[in-house]
Scaffold this motif. Structure first.
Motif, PDB file in Angstrom:
ATOM      1  N   THR A   5       2.365 -73.559 -51.861  1.00 23.04           N
ATOM      2  CA  THR A   5       2.386 -74.738 -52.652  1.00 23.04           C
ATOM      3  C   THR A   5       3.142 -75.873 -52.091  1.00 23.04           C
ATOM      4  O   THR A   5       4.260 -75.545 -51.401  1.00 23.04           O
ATOM      5  CB  THR A   5       2.957 -74.779 -54.154  1.00 23.04           C
ATOM      6  OG1 THR A   5       4.354 -74.746 -53.986  1.00 23.04           O
ATOM      7  CG2 THR A   5       2.792 -73.344 -54.557  1.00 23.04           C
ATOM      8  N   ALA A   6       2.468 -77.096 -52.286  1.00 21.37           N
ATOM      9  CA  ALA A   6       3.332 -78.250 -51.515  1.00 21.37           C
ATOM     10  C   ALA A   6       4.715 -78.117 -52.054  1.00 21.37           C
ATOM     11  O   ALA A   6       5.615 -78.742 -51.584  1.00 21.37           O
ATOM     12  CB  ALA A   6       2.530 -79.331 -51.718  1.00 21.37           C
ATOM     13  N   LEU A 134      -0.165 -70.276 -60.980  1.00 21.23           N
ATOM     14  CA  LEU A 134      -0.921 -70.563 -62.153  1.00 21.23           C
ATOM     15  C   LEU A 134      -1.271 -69.250 -63.318  1.00 21.23           C
ATOM     16  O   LEU A 134      -0.832 -69.633 -64.473  1.00 21.23           O
ATOM     17  CB  LEU A 134      -2.353 -71.008 -61.780  1.00 21.23           C
ATOM     18  CG  LEU A 134      -3.248 -71.697 -62.945  1.00 21.23           C
ATOM     19  CD1 LEU A 134      -2.499 -72.810 -63.667  1.00 21.23           C
ATOM     20  CD2 LEU A 134      -4.375 -72.235 -62.231  1.00 21.23           C
ATOM     21  N   VAL A 321       5.425 -86.723 -66.458  1.00 23.34           N
ATOM     22  CA  VAL A 321       4.814 -85.584 -65.815  1.00 23.34           C
ATOM     23  C   VAL A 321       4.289 -85.717 -64.544  1.00 23.34           C
ATOM     24  O   VAL A 321       4.362 -85.473 -63.623  1.00 23.34           O
ATOM     25  CB  VAL A 321       4.197 -84.597 -66.720  1.00 23.34           C
ATOM     26  CG1 VAL A 321       3.590 -83.338 -66.192  1.00 23.34           C
ATOM     27  CG2 VAL A 321       5.016 -83.963 -67.767  1.00 23.34           C
ATOM     28  N   LEU A 325       5.008 -85.325 -60.611  1.00 25.06           N
ATOM     29  CA  LEU A 325       4.257 -84.343 -59.840  1.00 25.06           C
ATOM     30  C   LEU A 325       3.681 -85.170 -58.870  1.00 25.06           C
ATOM     31  O   LEU A 325       3.688 -84.693 -57.673  1.00 25.06           O
ATOM     32  CB  LEU A 325       3.333 -83.638 -60.785  1.00 25.06           C
ATOM     33  CG  LEU A 325       3.824 -82.714 -61.632  1.00 25.06           C
ATOM     34  CD1 LEU A 325       2.501 -82.140 -62.769  1.00 25.06           C
ATOM     35  CD2 LEU A 325       4.474 -81.865 -61.114  1.00 25.06           C
TER      36      LEU A 325
ATOM     37  N   LEU C  89      -2.809 -85.092 -55.400  1.00 26.67           N
ATOM     38  CA  LEU C  89      -2.606 -83.964 -55.708  1.00 26.67           C
ATOM     39  C   LEU C  89      -3.269 -82.935 -54.889  1.00 26.67           C
ATOM     40  O   LEU C  89      -3.304 -81.635 -55.241  1.00 26.67           O
ATOM     41  CB  LEU C  89      -2.660 -83.619 -57.077  1.00 26.67           C
ATOM     42  CG  LEU C  89      -1.424 -84.374 -58.023  1.00 26.67           C
ATOM     43  CD1 LEU C  89      -1.911 -84.295 -59.580  1.00 26.67           C
ATOM     44  CD2 LEU C  89      -0.097 -83.803 -58.018  1.00 26.67           C
ATOM     45  N   ARG C  91      -3.516 -81.329 -52.089  1.00 25.24           N
ATOM     46  CA  ARG C  91      -3.031 -80.467 -51.302  1.00 25.24           C
ATOM     47  C   ARG C  91      -2.030 -79.425 -52.094  1.00 25.24           C
ATOM     48  O   ARG C  91      -1.478 -78.532 -51.566  1.00 25.24           O
ATOM     49  CB  ARG C  91      -2.470 -80.849 -50.080  1.00 25.24           C
ATOM     50  CG  ARG C  91      -3.442 -81.620 -49.298  1.00 25.24           C
ATOM     51  CD  ARG C  91      -2.842 -82.236 -48.074  1.00 25.24           C
ATOM     52  NE  ARG C  91      -2.073 -81.024 -47.317  1.00 25.24           N
ATOM     53  CZ  ARG C  91      -1.488 -81.133 -46.296  1.00 25.24           C
ATOM     54  NH1 ARG C  91      -0.959 -82.339 -46.023  1.00 25.24           N
ATOM     55  NH2 ARG C  91      -0.951 -80.293 -45.664  1.00 25.24           N
ATOM     56  N   ARG C  92      -2.079 -79.768 -53.418  1.00 22.24           N
ATOM     57  CA  ARG C  92      -0.708 -78.971 -54.165  1.00 22.24           C
ATOM     58  C   ARG C  92      -1.477 -77.822 -54.745  1.00 22.24           C
ATOM     59  O   ARG C  92      -2.622 -77.471 -54.824  1.00 22.24           O
ATOM     60  CB  ARG C  92      -0.323 -79.924 -55.346  1.00 22.24           C
ATOM     61  CG  ARG C  92       0.434 -81.362 -54.805  1.00 22.24           C
ATOM     62  CD  ARG C  92       1.815 -81.099 -54.028  1.00 22.24           C
ATOM     63  NE  ARG C  92       2.772 -80.499 -54.963  1.00 22.24           N
ATOM     64  CZ  ARG C  92       3.595 -81.662 -55.569  1.00 22.24           C
ATOM     65  NH1 ARG C  92       3.335 -82.784 -55.604  1.00 22.24           N
ATOM     66  NH2 ARG C  92       4.304 -81.094 -56.316  1.00 22.24           N
ATOM     67  N   ASP C  93      -0.554 -76.809 -55.200  1.00 22.02           N
ATOM     68  CA  ASP C  93      -0.984 -75.582 -55.888  1.00 22.02           C
ATOM     69  C   ASP C  93      -1.733 -75.917 -57.388  1.00 22.02           C
ATOM     70  O   ASP C  93      -1.611 -76.824 -57.792  1.00 22.02           O
ATOM     71  CB  ASP C  93       0.608 -75.199 -56.166  1.00 22.02           C
ATOM     72  CG  ASP C  93       0.314 -73.657 -56.845  1.00 22.02           C
ATOM     73  OD1 ASP C  93       0.396 -72.556 -55.887  1.00 22.02           O
ATOM     74  OD2 ASP C  93       0.009 -73.357 -57.915  1.00 22.02           O
ATOM     75  N   PRO C  94      -2.720 -75.146 -57.455  1.00 25.91           N
ATOM     76  CA  PRO C  94      -3.460 -75.302 -58.605  1.00 25.91           C
ATOM     77  C   PRO C  94      -2.641 -75.408 -59.841  1.00 25.91           C
ATOM     78  O   PRO C  94      -2.907 -76.124 -60.691  1.00 25.91           O
ATOM     79  CB  PRO C  94      -4.183 -73.899 -58.609  1.00 25.91           C
ATOM     80  CG  PRO C  94      -4.174 -73.284 -57.347  1.00 25.91           C
ATOM     81  CD  PRO C  94      -2.954 -73.898 -56.660  1.00 25.91           C
ATOM     82  N   LEU C  95      -1.268 -74.716 -59.761  1.00 23.59           N
ATOM     83  CA  LEU C  95      -0.465 -74.981 -60.958  1.00 23.59           C
ATOM     84  C   LEU C  95       0.047 -76.056 -61.100  1.00 23.59           C
ATOM     85  O   LEU C  95       0.178 -76.704 -62.411  1.00 23.59           O
ATOM     86  CB  LEU C  95       0.742 -73.961 -60.643  1.00 23.59           C
ATOM     87  CG  LEU C  95       2.014 -74.025 -61.582  1.00 23.59           C
ATOM     88  CD1 LEU C  95       1.497 -73.444 -63.012  1.00 23.59           C
ATOM     89  CD2 LEU C  95       2.931 -73.139 -61.335  1.00 23.59           C
ATOM     90  N   VAL C  96       0.355 -77.046 -60.036  1.00 23.91           N
ATOM     91  CA  VAL C  96       0.813 -78.254 -60.089  1.00 23.91           C
ATOM     92  C   VAL C  96      -0.355 -79.296 -60.769  1.00 23.91           C
ATOM     93  O   VAL C  96      -0.037 -80.149 -61.653  1.00 23.91           O
ATOM     94  CB  VAL C  96       1.223 -78.670 -58.738  1.00 23.91           C
ATOM     95  CG1 VAL C  96       1.663 -80.426 -58.823  1.00 23.91           C
ATOM     96  CG2 VAL C  96       2.448 -77.812 -58.458  1.00 23.91           C
ATOM     97  N   VAL C  99      -0.653 -78.460 -64.286  1.00 28.69           N
ATOM     98  CA  VAL C  99       0.220 -79.216 -65.027  1.00 28.69           C
ATOM     99  C   VAL C  99       0.388 -80.766 -65.171  1.00 28.69           C
ATOM    100  O   VAL C  99       0.433 -81.383 -66.432  1.00 28.69           O
ATOM    101  CB  VAL C  99       1.714 -78.795 -64.511  1.00 28.69           C
ATOM    102  CG1 VAL C  99       2.858 -79.567 -65.310  1.00 28.69           C
ATOM    103  CG2 VAL C  99       2.184 -77.274 -64.714  1.00 28.69           C
ATOM    104  N   ALA C 100      -0.290 -81.498 -64.018  1.00 23.52           N
ATOM    105  CA  ALA C 100      -0.414 -82.994 -64.292  1.00 23.52           C
ATOM    106  C   ALA C 100      -1.599 -83.189 -65.205  1.00 23.52           C
ATOM    107  O   ALA C 100      -1.314 -84.261 -66.033  1.00 23.52           O
ATOM    108  CB  ALA C 100      -1.196 -83.233 -62.800  1.00 23.52           C
ATOM    109  N   SER C 294      -2.127 -67.117 -55.621  1.00 27.36           N
ATOM    110  CA  SER C 294      -1.942 -68.199 -56.220  1.00 27.36           C
ATOM    111  C   SER C 294      -3.138 -69.046 -56.111  1.00 27.36           C
ATOM    112  O   SER C 294      -3.449 -69.971 -57.115  1.00 27.36           O
ATOM    113  CB  SER C 294      -0.787 -68.658 -55.890  1.00 27.36           C
ATOM    114  OG  SER C 294      -0.902 -70.029 -55.322  1.00 27.36           O
ATOM    115  N   GLU C 296      -7.130 -69.703 -55.767  1.00 26.30           N
ATOM    116  CA  GLU C 296      -8.529 -69.009 -55.928  1.00 26.30           C
ATOM    117  C   GLU C 296      -9.544 -69.377 -54.999  1.00 26.30           C
ATOM    118  O   GLU C 296      -9.585 -70.492 -54.800  1.00 26.30           O
ATOM    119  CB  GLU C 296      -9.127 -69.257 -57.349  1.00 26.30           C
ATOM    120  CG  GLU C 296      -8.296 -68.897 -58.338  1.00 26.30           C
ATOM    121  CD  GLU C 296      -7.860 -67.107 -58.082  1.00 26.30           C
ATOM    122  OE1 GLU C 296      -7.002 -67.110 -58.454  1.00 26.30           O
ATOM    123  OE2 GLU C 296      -8.862 -66.734 -57.649  1.00 26.30           O
TER     124      GLU C 296
END
Lengths: 379, 465, 298
Positions: A5-6, A134, A321, A325, C89, C91-96, C99-100, C294, C296
């Motif tokens: 993750t970035a 995730l 948020v 981010l 966003l 290049r960010r993680d799927p999680l980030v 959340v966005a 993390s 997919e």
């Protein structure tokens, strides 16, 4: 793999610098500033505030603990939990049950509530810790959804008998008791702040010692941490258990603050808003937790006092948020001082140059780098 | 307070709670009817809205009759009143406070109360106990209120009744929590979820159903609410099965099926939910074509809104019977209803729901307060104002079945008789020939109150002739 | 225990509920595969579209105009979000990224509560012409709307699977969701493909919102957070398999409704999506597949 993750790549830098910088500073000065601040919070603030705001600050104290736990999970271990409100509910439930059922001193109940929450939270979270990123976030959301349904059926204790302590037919629901030394609102505010300070010290002690170093290693790269001989699962569980413990204690503080608890006050959606404020506050510094709690609990009270609809707050949190981010992963705690510095620089240049130069001068401050510019713009 | 943030979200919850509790409030909305009621006696009404002529539009009456000196703005020292109302996504009772404010504005513009204008402070809460408690302190310390009028909150009575009691404040409110009816210093103008459900169940029993399935939203106090209908059904020897449902409901079909199966062919289903949630279940039954698989459907007060009647179309006409606490608004041509409509029109721009039970509650509460305040001699202090509130006796509200009495009792259920309405072509109209229904003393709480205070005499001004 | 004839209608209603979960669950997965973003604002976008349609129709607009506006609103809003916040966003993680989209959810939710208040006890609903017809099954009526939503779920399952696999645009979307930069180096017009993916998914969100407003309720809270339950099905499909998501949604709906008449379990029936998802997630993670990764591959 995990470490991609970035956030994980970019985040450690400011965090490390921040802590290193703190360490470099004169410890005595820092301690005295903190002591003065705490003394003001404990003794000066209640003198200045109406009971309305004192109550709000009690909530800030309780939610600062919750935010600290979540911030620690997100910022130090990389676990985005969307289930912290369910954990808080477990703590509040346990504390309320013990306060109704026993005459134990309040601090004992707080510790017990923390331990029960730690046990349950860890048991429930243990399988989830096998998941990452995730999927961890989503399974915590699922688990908190399940816990919410159970709580809605079992209900919070309200002075009834049996294991659940709930009497649905009650015509006069008794209030949850407060510590004998903190019966009034102001005294209970001080009590809550002291508990919060203890929790912060507890977490600080962890971060400064071996677990903190292990977490930092895990967050940067799990394979590297593994290679360094760190037991990843063990330290992740440790972090989760610690966060659950302090959140459970916060639940106990909340039980005494609210005095009446309802399952409708703890919803899975609440965890989303909580994550929002924690991200906005900043997850790489413990001060971020305080800012998150102020956003979460003081700002709504103030808005209401000013007659502004709470819906605007929801909208503000949503924008916050996305903004955090996209442009400021370290949150307000990191961004605000820099914005102030930039603003200061801008003002200084304006002062130095006479009016005609002013428009030109306003351009450079944003220039030092695209990210900086966008951050300044959004702030 | 606390958390709005997280808790704010509880919207959902809120909803729920509302329902449950809220049943109460939601109350009635418009419907047209004419029935002359006299006390508990059956009112006549021709089902047709016919009688009542239109007054609906309201242009007719002017607002100046709200005050003692028409057209003269009050300039004396203000009398500070306050209220706490639930406001969160999905559960919002601010229309009650906003209507009370409209009434006070009208009074202030027409002479005030003995020359004093009323200053009204509205606090809102998100079903959050800590926030509710601090709202009360804000009203007392920040706004210096001398009386509390218009409270409508899912939890407020539970949280604050001791605080008000300690200050000697006697609240006039629309209640939801059990403590709104079981404490010495709270007197609601509405019946609340329990007694309104009682009324709905009683009406079902009068239709000779052989079983009742009672469902309510799963919120704190469900056992307290269910105790009423259970006692009423038991006294009539009708079996009753009680359910609770988590809200917001995602699978209304299965809820409707469950209830219809439980009630059976000659049974009845009685619902105690907020309007949106009740609507989900009723609409599901209509879409499944099972609404006729039971003999009748009953509903506590919240279902009494035209929003619901128009959303249901004709599927439930004369099939659904709703317990309604206030004079139906559409077409009732009484001086009170005309004044209500006129004030709403002139001062009620904040009342988002317009004509409806919420704003009617606000009107009644404000009116009672003004009437009490006008009797105060000398300074308006907490003591004098609350003594006046407490002294309210057999007051005609013009909207309730019975006259309103506060009095010095350990509990207050001043509103214990009401109407029954049914959806008719998109409106809620009083059931022809139903009149005022007194809640049975088979409910032990009602028995206890009637024992203390007796039944209130009928308010003959409530329904037009 | 209820008898078999008493259970039958619950099977039908359970499938209908499953259809509801399938519609948004499949929508989430389609979006995730096409854009690489778990679009948690899916429910809120649909809810707002449906509320706009409701307001238009109440104001006298013809039904079809409201429906088109609802669907277009979903498309345009989602496209706007994707175009503005997708690149920073990317290049960010799927999680980030997920959340966005919660941020967008909060914004929409606040706006909906401001504009469509419930302070007067308002209850809103939207009906489609397909509500009126239908057929009888197991003693209850099945409306064409329910059939339509189930059909849309199936069409999406079959159609998007084929689209993503066999068309060049679909392949480009999958590649882009997986790695935007490499896809760009391969000469794919990333911005345009992205725009198509976001817009298409937004249209889907609007369409789902319209159907769900009819099938579940026209209520901002309910529709916004229906995503949490629907997510359960998507998780069982590991955010990847559309057919598994579809099947899981039906199973969740069935389990939920079949528990309803069983007295001992009825209070806990609302746990079904969460418990089934948790079991599936843990089972899969124990067997060490993609779940523990993390990122997919789409």
């Amino acid at each position: 793999m995990v470490q991609t993750t970035a956030a994980q790549k970019t985040a450690p830098a400011p965090a490390r610098q921040g802590w290193a910088a703190l360490r470099r500073r004169d410890t005595i000065t820092r301690l005295s500033v903190i002591t003065a601040l705490l003394a003001f919070t404990l003794f000066g603030l209640p003198q200045l505030l109406s009971l309305y705001y004192t109550d709000a600050m009690t909530q800030v104290a309780a939610y600062a603990i919750v935010a600290l736990g979540l911030g620690m999970l997100v910022g130090r271990v990389g676990l985005y939990s969307l289930g912290q409100v369910a954990v808080l509910a477990i703590g509040a439930w346990a504390a309320a049950r013990l306060l109704f059922a026993t005459g134990q001193p309040f601090p004992v109940v707080l510790v017990e509530a923390g331990l029960i929450t730690m046990l349950l939270g860890t048991l429930i979270g243990l399988p989830a810790l096998r998941l990452r990123g995730l999927y961890f976030a989503l399974i915590t959301l699922m688990l908190s959804g399940a816990i919410t349904v159970v709580l809605a059926t079992v209900n919070f204790p309200n002075g009834g008998g049996g294991f659940t302590g709930y009497n649905g037919g009650s015509l006069h629901i008794p209030a949850i008791r407060r510590p004998s030394i903190a019966g009034t609102d102001v005294a209970y505010y001080r009590y809550a702040v002291v508990v919060a300070i203890i929790m912060f010290v507890l977490v600080y002690a962890h971060i400064k010692t071996r677990p903190g170093r292990a977490w930092a290693a895990i967050r940067q790269s799990e394979p590297a941490a593994l290679a360094a001989g760190i037991n990843i699962t063990f330290y992740k569980i440790w972090a989760f258990a610690l966060a659950s413990f302090i959140t459970g204690v916060a639940g106990g503080v909340l039980a005494g603050a609210d005095r009446f608890l309802y399952s409708i006050d703890f919803h899975p959606q609440d965890s989303i808003a909580l994550l929002a404020v924690v991200l906005m506050g900043g997850v790489y510094s413990m001060y971020g937790a305080v800012i998150a709690a102020l956003l979460n609990s003081l700002l709504p009270a103030a808005l209401q006092d000013w007659g502004v609809s709470q819906d605007w707050l929801t909208i503000l949190f949503g924008i916050g948020v996305v903004q955090v981010l996209t442009t400021a992963p370290a949150g307000i705690v990191d961004q605000f001082p820099r914005d102030m510095k930039r603003l200061g620089g801008l003002l200084w240049r304006l002062v130095r140059r006479p009016a005609p130069g002013a428009p030109a001068a306003s351009a450079p401050p944003g220039a030092p780098g695209a990210p900086g510019a966008s951050r300044g713009g959004k702030a | 307070m606390k958390e709005y943030a997280p808790r704010r979200w509880r919207l959902a919850a809120a909803l729920a709670s509302v329902l449950a509790v809220g049943g109460v409030l939601a109350g009635c909305s418009s419907s047209s009817t004419s029935s002359s009621s006299s006390g508990g006696a059956p009112a006549t009404s021709s089902g047709a809205p016919a009688t009542s002529a239109s007054s609906g539009g309201g242009g007719a009456s002017d607002t100046s009759s709200c005050g003692s000196k028409p057209g003269v703005a009050a300039t004396g020292t203000p009398i500070n009143l306050g209220t706490i109302n639930t406001q969160q996504p999905g559960t919002d009772f601010t229309d009650i406070a906003n209507m009370a404010q409209a009434y006070f504005n009208c009074v202030n513009a027409n002479g005030g109360v003995n020359g004093h204008p009323i200053k009204y402070s509205i606090q809102t809460e998100k079903t959050d106990p800590a926030q509710i408690a601090s709202d009360a302190k804000q009203l007392v310390q920040g706004d210096h209120v001398v009386g509390i009028v218009g409270n409508t909150s899912i939890l407020e009575c539970t949280i604050n009744h001791k605080y008000w009691e300690g200050l000697g404040i006697y609240v006039i409110d629309s209640g939801i929590a059990p403590e709104c009816w079981s404490t010495p210093n709270t007197a609601p103008v509405n019946m609340g979820p329990r007694y309104s459900s009682d009324g709905a169940v009683q009406y079902m029993i009068s239709l000779k159903v052989d079983k009742i399935a009672f469902d309510q939203s799963n919120v704190p106090g469900t056992d307290y609410i269910a105790a009423g209908p259970k006692a009423i059904a038991a006294a009539a020897n009708v079996p009753i099965q009680t359910f609770t449902t988590n809200v917001p409901i995602q699978s209304a079909n299965s809820v409707a099926l469950q209830l219809v199966q439980a009630a059976g062919k000659n049974g009845a289903v009685v619902l105690n939910f907020t309007p949106p949630e009740a609507l989900k279940i009723l609409q599901a039954a209509a879409k499944l074509h099972i609404q006729n698989n039971v003999k009748a459907w009953g509903c506590s007060t919240p279902c009494d809104t035209d929003f619901l009647a128009s959303a249901l179309g004709t599927a439930f006409d004369n099939k659904l019977f709703v317990n309604a606490e206030l004079t139906p608004a559409d077409g009732t041509n009484t001086p009170t209803m005309n004044l209500y409509r006129a004030i709403l029109k002139q001062y009620g721009s904040n009342v988002s729901g317009g004509i409806g039970s919420f704003s009617q509650f606000g009107f009644v509460e404000a009116r009672l307060a003004v009437q009490a305040l006008s009797t105060v001699q000398g300074d308006y202090t907490v003591a004098s104002v609350n003594a006046a509130f407490k002294a309210l006796k057999d007051v005609e509200t013009g909207m309730n079945c019975g006259k309103f009495t506060y009095g010095d009792y350990p509990m207050h259920i001043p509103n214990n008789a009401d109407y029954t309405v049914t959806p008719t072509k998109g409106q809620m109209l009083v059931v022809p020939g139903s009149g005022c229904l007194s809640i049975s003393t088979a409910d032990p709480q009602i028995a206890q109150y009637v024992n203390l205070a007796g039944r209130a005499p009928a308010d003959t001004t409530s329904l037009g002739s | 225990m209820p008898s078999w004839s008493e259970l039958q209608p619950f099977i039908v209603s359970g499938l209908a509920l499953g259809g509801v979960y399938a519609l948004s669950g499949v929508g989430l997965v389609v979006l995730y595969r096409a854009t690489g973003v778990l679009y948690l604002a899916f429910g809120a976008v649909g809810a707002m579209g449906a509320l706009i349609a409701y307001s238009l129709i109440s104001a006298g607009a013809p039904g079809w105009a409201g429906w088109i506006v609802c669907v277009l609103f979903g498309g345009v809003l989602t496209l706007g979000y994707g175009m503005i916040f997708g690149p920073p966003l990317a290049r960010r993680d799927p999680l980030v990224k997920a959340v966005a989209t919660l941020g967008l959810t909060l914004v929409l939710f606040g706006v909906m509560d401001l504009l469509w208040t419930s302070s007067g006890g308002q209850a809103r609903s939207i009906t489609l012409p397909t509500d009126n017809g239908g057929f009888s099954l197991a003693q209850i009526q099945v409306t064409w709307t329910q059939v339509l939503s189930l059909g849309l779920g199936i069409a999406l399952t079959v159609g998007t699977g084929a689209f993503l696999r066999y068309t060049s645009l679909g392949t480009a979307m999958r590649a882009m969701a997986n790695d935007r930069e490499i896809t760009a180096t391969l000469g794919v017009p990333v911005r345009r493909v992205e725009a198509a993916a976001w817009f298409g998914c937004g249209v889907l969100g609007g369409l789902a919102g319209l159907l769900l407003a009819d099938l579940v309720a026209l209520d901002a809270t309910t529709l916004t957070f229906l995503v949490i339950s629907s997510l359960a099905a998507a998780l069982i499909g590991q955010l990847r398999s559309i057919p598994v998501t579809f099947g899981a949604a039906l199973v969740i709906g069935l389990v939920h409704d079949l528990l309803t008449p069983i007295t001992q379990l009825t209070d806990y029936r609302d746990m079904s999506p969460f418990v089934l998802a948790a079991i599936a997630l843990l089972w899969v993670s124990r067997h060490g597949t993609v779940m523990s990764r993390s990122r997919e591959e789409a």
